[in-house]
Design an enzyme around this catalytic site. Structure first.
Site, PDB file in Angstrom:
ATOM      1  N   LYS A 105     108.853  49.463  -5.055  1.00 51.37           N
ATOM      2  CA  LYS A 105     109.640  50.665  -5.360  1.00 51.37           C
ATOM      3  C   LYS A 105     111.065  50.570  -4.787  1.00 51.37           C
ATOM      4  O   LYS A 105     111.930  51.337  -5.182  1.00 51.37           O
ATOM      5  CB  LYS A 105     108.932  51.939  -4.886  1.00 51.37           C
ATOM      6  CG  LYS A 105     108.804  52.111  -3.402  1.00 51.37           C
ATOM      7  CD  LYS A 105     108.166  53.468  -3.081  1.00 51.37           C
ATOM      8  CE  LYS A 105     108.048  53.674  -1.588  1.00 51.37           C
ATOM      9  NZ  LYS A 105     107.428  54.966  -1.263  1.00 51.37           N
ATOM     10  N   ASP A 106     111.309  49.605  -3.863  1.00 50.21           N
ATOM     11  CA  ASP A 106     112.662  49.421  -3.323  1.00 50.21           C
ATOM     12  C   ASP A 106     113.510  48.473  -4.163  1.00 50.21           C
ATOM     13  O   ASP A 106     114.705  48.330  -3.927  1.00 50.21           O
ATOM     14  CB  ASP A 106     112.609  48.842  -1.897  1.00 50.21           C
ATOM     15  CG  ASP A 106     111.983  49.797  -0.884  1.00 50.21           C
ATOM     16  OD1 ASP A 106     112.035  51.016  -1.115  1.00 50.21           O
ATOM     17  OD2 ASP A 106     111.458  49.304   0.128  1.00 50.21           O
TER      18      ASP A 106
ATOM     19  N   ARG B  89     112.556  62.924  -5.215  1.00 55.72           N
ATOM     20  CA  ARG B  89     111.419  62.960  -6.153  1.00 55.72           C
ATOM     21  C   ARG B  89     110.295  63.822  -5.601  1.00 55.72           C
ATOM     22  O   ARG B  89     109.721  64.657  -6.311  1.00 55.72           O
ATOM     23  CB  ARG B  89     110.912  61.521  -6.370  1.00 55.72           C
ATOM     24  CG  ARG B  89     109.584  61.427  -7.097  1.00 55.72           C
ATOM     25  CD  ARG B  89     109.056  59.993  -7.077  1.00 55.72           C
ATOM     26  NE  ARG B  89     108.749  59.513  -5.741  1.00 55.72           N
ATOM     27  CZ  ARG B  89     107.630  59.800  -5.070  1.00 55.72           C
ATOM     28  NH1 ARG B  89     106.718  60.594  -5.600  1.00 55.72           N
ATOM     29  NH2 ARG B  89     107.429  59.317  -3.856  1.00 55.72           N
ATOM     30  N   ARG B  90     109.956  63.619  -4.323  1.00 54.74           N
ATOM     31  CA  ARG B  90     108.880  64.413  -3.721  1.00 54.74           C
ATOM     32  C   ARG B  90     109.290  65.878  -3.602  1.00 54.74           C
ATOM     33  O   ARG B  90     108.499  66.775  -3.886  1.00 54.74           O
ATOM     34  CB  ARG B  90     108.514  63.840  -2.349  1.00 54.74           C
ATOM     35  CG  ARG B  90     107.772  62.512  -2.430  1.00 54.74           C
ATOM     36  CD  ARG B  90     107.619  61.834  -1.070  1.00 54.74           C
ATOM     37  NE  ARG B  90     106.792  60.640  -1.149  1.00 54.74           N
ATOM     38  CZ  ARG B  90     106.894  59.603  -0.320  1.00 54.74           C
ATOM     39  NH1 ARG B  90     107.787  59.623   0.659  1.00 54.74           N
ATOM     40  NH2 ARG B  90     106.102  58.556  -0.461  1.00 54.74           N
TER      41      ARG B  90
ATOM     42  N   ARG C  69     114.222  61.092   7.573  1.00 52.44           N
ATOM     43  CA  ARG C  69     113.944  59.683   7.313  1.00 52.44           C
ATOM     44  C   ARG C  69     113.447  59.061   8.601  1.00 52.44           C
ATOM     45  O   ARG C  69     113.223  59.752   9.585  1.00 52.44           O
ATOM     46  CB  ARG C  69     115.122  58.952   6.692  1.00 52.44           C
ATOM     47  CG  ARG C  69     116.398  58.895   7.488  1.00 52.44           C
ATOM     48  CD  ARG C  69     117.343  57.872   6.902  1.00 52.44           C
ATOM     49  NE  ARG C  69     116.708  56.539   6.834  1.00 52.44           N
ATOM     50  CZ  ARG C  69     117.376  55.414   6.685  1.00 52.44           C
ATOM     51  NH1 ARG C  69     118.682  55.434   6.571  1.00 52.44           N
ATOM     52  NH2 ARG C  69     116.750  54.259   6.651  1.00 52.44           N
TER      53      ARG C  69
ATOM     54  N   ARG D 241     108.258  59.935  11.514  1.00 49.87           N
ATOM     55  CA  ARG D 241     107.945  61.026  10.589  1.00 49.87           C
ATOM     56  C   ARG D 241     106.719  61.813  11.042  1.00 49.87           C
ATOM     57  O   ARG D 241     106.732  63.042  11.073  1.00 49.87           O
ATOM     58  CB  ARG D 241     107.735  60.465   9.174  1.00 49.87           C
ATOM     59  CG  ARG D 241     109.018  59.885   8.605  1.00 49.87           C
ATOM     60  CD  ARG D 241     108.838  59.355   7.204  1.00 49.87           C
ATOM     61  NE  ARG D 241     109.991  58.565   6.803  1.00 49.87           N
ATOM     62  CZ  ARG D 241     110.421  58.456   5.560  1.00 49.87           C
ATOM     63  NH1 ARG D 241     109.801  59.087   4.588  1.00 49.87           N
ATOM     64  NH2 ARG D 241     111.470  57.713   5.273  1.00 49.87           N
TER      65      ARG D 241
ATOM     66  N   CYS E   6     116.601  54.077  -7.159  1.00 45.32           N
ATOM     67  CA  CYS E   6     115.310  54.411  -6.551  1.00 45.32           C
ATOM     68  C   CYS E   6     115.408  55.655  -5.671  1.00 45.32           C
ATOM     69  O   CYS E   6     114.432  56.092  -5.100  1.00 45.32           O
ATOM     70  CB  CYS E   6     114.725  53.230  -5.784  1.00 45.32           C
ATOM     71  SG  CYS E   6     115.690  52.707  -4.381  1.00 45.32           S
TER      72      CYS E   6
END
Length: 319
Positions: free
Chosen positions: A81-82, A129-130, A151, A157, A244
């Site tokens: 995904k990166d 997106r989330r 981040r 996190r 992305c």
């Protein structure tokens, strides 16, 4: 027989080291050669900016690719995904191994499920997106949540939840599984609620296109079904001209009848981060037999989304 060590370029994060270590073992098995990890620091690792601000696309990949092009490493492992959707001619993704769980998960205080979070719950995520999908779901189900941009690595996190600063954080199931922390998940977010990032849960093993022997050896680790699925997802992302860090979710899954895979379904969503406007579509058809068919499937669904106004929901168009 060549028994010199193969050099695997990897990011230094705990997750990158874990997934590179797993690939190293597999590569060692298929090549009969030892594999040594070469740690490389990328811009995305040292920058403290929000990923959405530094452009997202390629920030974790460029330094690894530079090392490959200079011959400092023999191959590299990326979280798919990166990976930017444009592939440099000199490099080839020789293998996309079997995909891990593509879903997003939450780690919440008091082992809460997403729908049990209290009114006004603060949920941390650095992903537009989330944010878009969580806010849209909350809005349509009368939940009151606020998404907080964060981040940092998994420890950082989850630390926000443990310290009481946040009620929950959203992470990728695959990452937690790969570092052996899947037991900290308090809820899996169904893909009907939150579609993952294109390629989420999959890895890309990349090497120089000219190294035919290595390309052939690494190809033994390729999973054709995973590859065709992520190819369709990334083709959709490219056709939306989105990086992305854009609020695009996509998942191609294979629909099986018993043991026989019959069809592939591609679902995608684009939305504003506040969740007020969403374009969500899906298409189902025969499993693409070729790379070009998988690419076409992604492009066709992207075109339908653009026709429904998807471009206007992505904020800045990526250039």
């Amino acid at each position: 027989m060549n028994d010199t060590a193969l050099r695997l370029g990897t990011r230094r994060s705990k997750l990158a080291m874990a997934q590179s270590g797993q690939v190293a073992e597999a590569v060692s098995r298929v090549t009969g050669r030892p594999v040594e990890l070469v740690e490389i620091t990328t811009y995305g690792d040292v920058s403290r900016e929000q990923l959405a601000q530094i452009g997202g696309t390629g920030v974790f990949v460029t330094a690894l690719r530079d090392a490959l092009l200079k011959g400092e490493v023999d191959f590299a492992v990326h979280s798919l995904k990166d990976l930017p959707t444009t592939q440099p001619d000199e490099l080839v993704v020789a293998a996309v191994p079997v995909r891990e769980d593509p879903r997003d998960v939450i780690v919440a205080r008091d082992a809460l499920k997403f729908t049990d979070l209290p009114s006004g719950a603060r949920i941390g995520t650095g992903s537009p997106r989330r944010m878009a999908q969580l806010n849209a779901y909350a809005r349509s189900h009368g939940l009151d949540i606020s998404t907080v941009p964060i981040r940092g690595n998994v420890d950082t996190r989850i630390g926000y939840v443990r310290s009481g600063e946040l009620d929950a954080v959203v992470l990728a199931a695959a990452g937690l599984n790969r570092i052996g922390r899947g037991d900290e998940v308090t809820d899996f977010l169904s893909v009907d609620t939150v579609l993952p990032a294109p390629g989420q849960g999959a890895l890309a093993i990349e090497c120089a296109a000219g190294n035919a022997d290595l390309v052939a050896a690494l190809a033994e680790l390729d999973d054709p079904f995973t590859r065709v699925a992520v190819t369709a997802e990334r083709s959709l992302l490219a056709a939306l001209e989105a990086g992305c860090s854009a609020p695009v979710g996509a998942l191609a899954d294979l629909l099986a009848d018993g043991q026989i895979v019959k069809e592939m379904r591609l679902r995608a969503v684009v939305g504003t981060t506040d969740g007020t406007r969403m374009v969500q579509l899906s298409t189902t058809g025969p499993v693409p037999e070729t790379h070009d068919r998988a690419m076409a499937l992604g492009r066709e669904l992207a075109d339908e989304m653009l026709a429904q106004g998807a471009a206007g929901l992505m904020g800045e168009r990526a250039h």
